[in-house]
Motif scaffolding. Structure first.
Motif, PDB file in Angstrom:
ATOM      1  N   UNK A   1      -0.693  -2.213  -7.293  1.00 35.18           N
ATOM      2  CA  UNK A   1       0.682  -1.778  -7.205  1.00 35.18           C
ATOM      3  C   UNK A   1       0.785  -0.322  -6.785  1.00 35.18           C
ATOM      4  N   UNK A   2      -0.102   0.502  -7.312  1.00 36.80           N
ATOM      5  CA  UNK A   2      -0.076   1.917  -6.944  1.00 36.80           C
ATOM      6  C   UNK A   2      -0.370   2.087  -5.460  1.00 36.80           C
ATOM      7  N   UNK A   3      -1.289   1.300  -4.946  1.00 40.23           N
ATOM      8  CA  UNK A   3      -1.636   1.398  -3.533  1.00 40.23           C
ATOM      9  C   UNK A   3      -0.452   1.017  -2.650  1.00 40.23           C
ATOM     10  N   UNK A   4       0.253  -0.025  -3.036  1.00 40.23           N
ATOM     11  CA  UNK A   4       1.439  -0.443  -2.285  1.00 40.23           C
ATOM     12  C   UNK A   4       2.485   0.652  -2.303  1.00 40.23           C
ATOM     13  N   UNK A   5       2.684   1.272  -3.461  1.00 34.23           N
ATOM     14  CA  UNK A   5       3.657   2.363  -3.570  1.00 34.23           C
ATOM     15  C   UNK A   5       3.251   3.546  -2.691  1.00 34.23           C
ATOM     16  N   UNK A   6       1.964   3.921  -2.738  1.00 32.78           N
ATOM     17  CA  UNK A   6       1.508   5.045  -1.930  1.00 32.78           C
ATOM     18  C   UNK A   6       1.667   4.724  -0.445  1.00 32.78           C
ATOM     19  N   UNK A   7       1.385   3.504  -0.062  1.00 34.45           N
ATOM     20  CA  UNK A   7       1.538   3.124   1.333  1.00 34.45           C
ATOM     21  C   UNK A   7       2.984   3.290   1.784  1.00 34.45           C
ATOM     22  N   UNK A   8       3.916   2.897   0.940  1.00 32.42           N
ATOM     23  CA  UNK A   8       5.343   3.063   1.281  1.00 32.42           C
ATOM     24  C   UNK A   8       5.730   4.536   1.322  1.00 32.42           C
ATOM     25  N   UNK A   9       5.312   5.292   0.306  1.00 37.47           N
ATOM     26  CA  UNK A   9       5.693   6.702   0.230  1.00 37.47           C
ATOM     27  C   UNK A   9       5.101   7.529   1.364  1.00 37.47           C
ATOM     28  N   UNK A  10       3.935   7.120   1.852  1.00 37.98           N
ATOM     29  CA  UNK A  10       3.279   7.864   2.928  1.00 37.98           C
ATOM     30  C   UNK A  10       3.601   7.275   4.308  1.00 37.98           C
ATOM     31  N   UNK A  11       4.597   6.410   4.342  1.00 36.10           N
ATOM     32  CA  UNK A  11       5.033   5.774   5.590  1.00 36.10           C
ATOM     33  C   UNK A  11       3.882   5.050   6.295  1.00 36.10           C
ATOM     34  N   UNK A  12       3.090   4.340   5.487  1.00 31.93           N
ATOM     35  CA  UNK A  12       2.023   3.516   6.018  1.00 31.93           C
ATOM     36  C   UNK A  12       0.708   4.235   6.275  1.00 31.93           C
ATOM     37  N   UNK A  13       0.633   5.514   5.920  1.00 32.81           N
ATOM     38  CA  UNK A  13      -0.592   6.256   6.229  1.00 32.81           C
ATOM     39  C   UNK A  13      -1.724   5.961   5.248  1.00 32.81           C
ATOM     40  N   UNK A  14      -1.451   5.954   3.934  1.00 38.59           N
ATOM     41  CA  UNK A  14      -2.514   5.867   2.928  1.00 38.59           C
ATOM     42  C   UNK A  14      -2.447   4.593   2.108  1.00 38.59           C
ATOM     43  N   UNK A  15      -3.632   4.099   1.734  1.00 36.42           N
ATOM     44  CA  UNK A  15      -3.762   3.072   0.701  1.00 36.42           C
ATOM     45  C   UNK A  15      -4.899   3.487  -0.222  1.00 36.42           C
ATOM     46  N   UNK A  16      -4.762   3.159  -1.498  1.00 32.70           N
ATOM     47  CA  UNK A  16      -5.774   3.486  -2.501  1.00 32.70           C
ATOM     48  C   UNK A  16      -6.683   2.298  -2.753  1.00 32.70           C
ATOM     49  N   UNK A  17      -7.931   2.585  -3.058  1.00 31.78           N
ATOM     50  CA  UNK A  17      -8.857   1.535  -3.484  1.00 31.78           C
ATOM     51  C   UNK A  17      -9.928   2.158  -4.365  1.00 31.78           C
ATOM     52  N   UNK A  18     -10.599   1.306  -5.134  1.00 33.39           N
ATOM     53  CA  UNK A  18     -11.719   1.770  -5.949  1.00 33.39           C
ATOM     54  C   UNK A  18     -12.959   1.805  -5.093  1.00 33.39           C
ATOM     55  N   UNK A  19     -13.770   2.835  -5.291  1.00 36.27           N
ATOM     56  CA  UNK A  19     -15.046   2.898  -4.575  1.00 36.27           C
ATOM     57  C   UNK A  19     -15.935   1.766  -5.062  1.00 36.27           C
ATOM     58  N   UNK A  20     -16.688   1.194  -4.151  1.00 35.65           N
ATOM     59  CA  UNK A  20     -17.588   0.105  -4.513  1.00 35.65           C
ATOM     60  C   UNK A  20     -18.867   0.616  -5.149  1.00 35.65           C
ATOM     61  N   UNK A  21     -19.277   1.827  -4.769  1.00 32.96           N
ATOM     62  CA  UNK A  21     -20.500   2.406  -5.320  1.00 32.96           C
ATOM     63  C   UNK A  21     -20.207   3.789  -5.875  1.00 32.96           C
ATOM     64  N   UNK A  22     -20.879   4.125  -6.966  1.00 32.44           N
ATOM     65  CA  UNK A  22     -20.713   5.457  -7.548  1.00 32.44           C
ATOM     66  C   UNK A  22     -21.527   6.461  -6.769  1.00 32.44           C
ATOM     67  N   UNK A  23     -20.968   7.681  -6.620  1.00 30.29           N
ATOM     68  CA  UNK A  23     -21.662   8.743  -5.902  1.00 30.29           C
ATOM     69  C   UNK A  23     -22.826   9.314  -6.698  1.00 30.29           C
TER      70      UNK A  23
END
Length: 125
Positions: A1-23
């Motif tokens: 849900x947060x990713x969808x919100x960020x995508x809307x707020x950034x006019x389609x520029x950003x989406x959030x995701x969890x990293x698959x591997x730890x640094x």
């Protein structure tokens, strides 16, 4: 849900995701988020976001968390959200994006929005 919100707020520029591997396997991991930037076509660490971009990501996470809490609280509605800081880091365009994103999130529900900084003040109902 947060990713969808960020995508809307950034006019389609950003989406959030969890990293698959730890640094760094020696350190405890938090959410380990990254952001996909459609302008560059690449994912990057959320720590590389500018002040305004980071604020939009934080606001998206807060609103997304509120969505999840409401969904698991048996229909209970969260009607108030306090955001204590961050507005001073936004340029006028990013601030308008944040206001528009919250307004879209509210849907048909009434909402009030006020913020104050040392240099300016704005309120909207």
């Amino acid at each position: 849900r947060a990713s969808t919100r960020l995508n809307r707020m950034s006019r389609g520029r950003f989406t959030l995701s969890r990293k698959l591997e730890r640094d760094d396997l020696r350190r405890a991991a938090g959410l380990d988020l990254e952001v996909f930037d459609s302008y560059t076509g690449a994912a990057r660490d959320v720590g590389t976001l500018s002040g305004g971009e980071g604020f939009l990501a934080s606001l998206s996470l807060a609103l997304g968390l509120a969505d999840v809490v409401q969904a698991y609280a048996g229909g209970m509605r969260l009607e108030t959200l306090f955001v204590d800081e961050g507005f001073g880091s936004l340029d006028p365009e990013a601030l308008d994006q944040a206001f528009a994103g919250v307004a879209r999130s509210a849907g048909r529900r009434p909402f009030g929005w006020h913020y104050f900084t040392c240099s300016r003040a704005k309120g909207t109902n």
